[in-house]
Design a protein around this motif. Structure first.
Motif, PDB file in Angstrom:
ATOM      1  N   HIS A  72      40.387  41.771  38.741  1.00  0.00           N
ATOM      2  CA  HIS A  72      39.084  41.774  38.061  1.00  0.00           C
ATOM      3  C   HIS A  72      37.974  41.426  39.048  1.00  0.00           C
ATOM      4  O   HIS A  72      36.935  42.115  39.091  1.00  0.00           O
ATOM      5  N   ILE A  75      37.302  44.317  41.682  1.00  0.00           N
ATOM      6  CA  ILE A  75      36.659  45.544  41.213  1.00  0.00           C
ATOM      7  C   ILE A  75      35.256  45.294  40.672  1.00  0.00           C
ATOM      8  O   ILE A  75      34.391  46.178  40.740  1.00  0.00           O
ATOM      9  N   THR A  76      35.007  44.108  40.162  1.00  0.00           N
ATOM     10  CA  THR A  76      33.713  43.857  39.503  1.00  0.00           C
ATOM     11  C   THR A  76      32.709  43.103  40.371  1.00  0.00           C
ATOM     12  O   THR A  76      31.721  42.587  39.840  1.00  0.00           O
ATOM     13  N   GLU A  81      32.839  48.057  48.188  1.00  0.00           N
ATOM     14  CA  GLU A  81      33.147  49.435  47.803  1.00  0.00           C
ATOM     15  C   GLU A  81      34.314  49.439  46.822  1.00  0.00           C
ATOM     16  O   GLU A  81      35.325  48.785  47.053  1.00  0.00           O
ATOM     17  N   ASP A  82      34.178  50.159  45.733  1.00  0.00           N
ATOM     18  CA  ASP A  82      35.258  50.234  44.750  1.00  0.00           C
ATOM     19  C   ASP A  82      36.487  50.915  45.347  1.00  0.00           C
ATOM     20  O   ASP A  82      36.355  51.901  46.091  1.00  0.00           O
ATOM     21  N   SER A  84      40.054  53.191  45.147  1.00  0.00           N
ATOM     22  CA  SER A  84      40.407  54.432  44.466  1.00  0.00           C
ATOM     23  C   SER A  84      41.596  54.247  43.542  1.00  0.00           C
ATOM     24  O   SER A  84      41.779  55.012  42.592  1.00  0.00           O
ATOM     25  N   LEU A 115      39.954  48.751  34.068  1.00  0.00           N
ATOM     26  CA  LEU A 115      38.689  48.928  34.767  1.00  0.00           C
ATOM     27  C   LEU A 115      38.524  50.336  35.324  1.00  0.00           C
ATOM     28  O   LEU A 115      37.653  50.583  36.166  1.00  0.00           O
ATOM     29  N   LEU A 117      40.819  52.546  36.920  1.00  0.00           N
ATOM     30  CA  LEU A 117      41.496  53.066  38.108  1.00  0.00           C
ATOM     31  C   LEU A 117      42.961  53.374  37.829  1.00  0.00           C
ATOM     32  O   LEU A 117      43.615  52.660  37.057  1.00  0.00           O
TER      33      LEU A 117
END
Length: 250
Positions: A72, A75-76, A81-82, A84, A115, A117
């Motif tokens: 969490h 990603i948040t 950078e998010d 993949s 989230l 992915l």
């Protein structure tokens, strides 16, 4: 491709290091993992205290929270950078049948899917595995396949690998979750002040473990791959529940 990697055995777990090493050969990997063993943490998210993150000497991020917290946070907001895709593992010990309800390894993958992915959880069926490299090689092959052929957006892959050399793996099987018998009784002991304490007992033995299940595949030398979904609604019971509720008067 940028991979977010986590686990529930802690950032120093050998399975995590092996998976990071192998995946780094084909993609960019960021590791965000618990600061200690958080097995069986399930999908718990820490809401009543702040979380602390440290960059460790091995380059991994260590979080004083659960596997779900790790994914969490990553990603948040933690990562610039998010990623993949999310990988979770390699777990010491299998996560098959009813185990997925408690597993922190599966929970990390579930949070990734929550989230948005694609997510894969990987476990090996030994408490002290000898062949982490086998499971890591399987992970690389799954990643390559996922690049070529995507999966439905609501799918989590729960992967269980026999603790065998790669040349002795018979293949990959699409499986369903098996089921265990009721858990063994708790273990009662006394602390130094003679007060009762309890240890949760071992998981129950295999009950539904026939052909087609994850238990059966791994026992016969195959990698078990089970698609999991987040929606727990029992659609077959909706109509019956509606009829049942009609008898209630407010």
């Amino acid at each position: 491709m940028h991979i977010l990697l986590s686990n529930d055995d802690g950032y120093l777990a050998p399975g995590l290091s092996m998976l990071a090493q192998k995946l780094s050969e084909v993609a960019r990997v960021t590791v965000v993992a618990p600061d200690r063993n958080r097995s069986a943490a399930s999908n718990s998210l820490t809401l009543d205290m702040p979380l602390r993150v440290k960059k460790m000497q091995n380059g991994f991020f260590s979080v004083d929270g659960t596997p779900t917290d790790c994914v969490h946070l990553a990603i948040t907001g933690l990562l610039e950078e998010d990623p993949s895709i999310v990988f979770s593992g390699i777990n010491n010990g299998e996560n098959m049948g009813d185990d997925v309800l408690y597993s922190g390894t599966v929970a990390a993958a579930t949070e990734g899917r929550f989230l948005g992915l694609p997510s894969i959880a990987i476990s090996i069926n030994a408490s002290q595995p000898q062949y982490f490299e086998t499971a890591a090689c399987i992970a690389v092959q799954l990643l390559k396949t996922l690049k070529a052929k995507s999966l439905p957006a609501d799918t989590i892959l729960n992967v269980n690998v026999p603790d065998l050399p790669i040349e002795k793996i018979k293949g990959l099987k699409a499986t369903r979750l098996g089921q265990r018998h009721r858990s063994e009784p708790v273990i009662e002991e006394r602390d130094p002040r003679n007060k009762k304490i309890y240890w949760v007992g071992p998981p129950g033995a295999q009950q539904d473990a026939g052909e087609g299940t994850d238990f059966y595949a791994v026992e016969h030398g195959y990698v078990s791959i089970t698609p999991l979904k987040i929606d727990l609604t029992n659609y077959q019971r909706l109509e019956h529940l509606g009829d049942w509720l009609e008898s209630i008067e407010l």
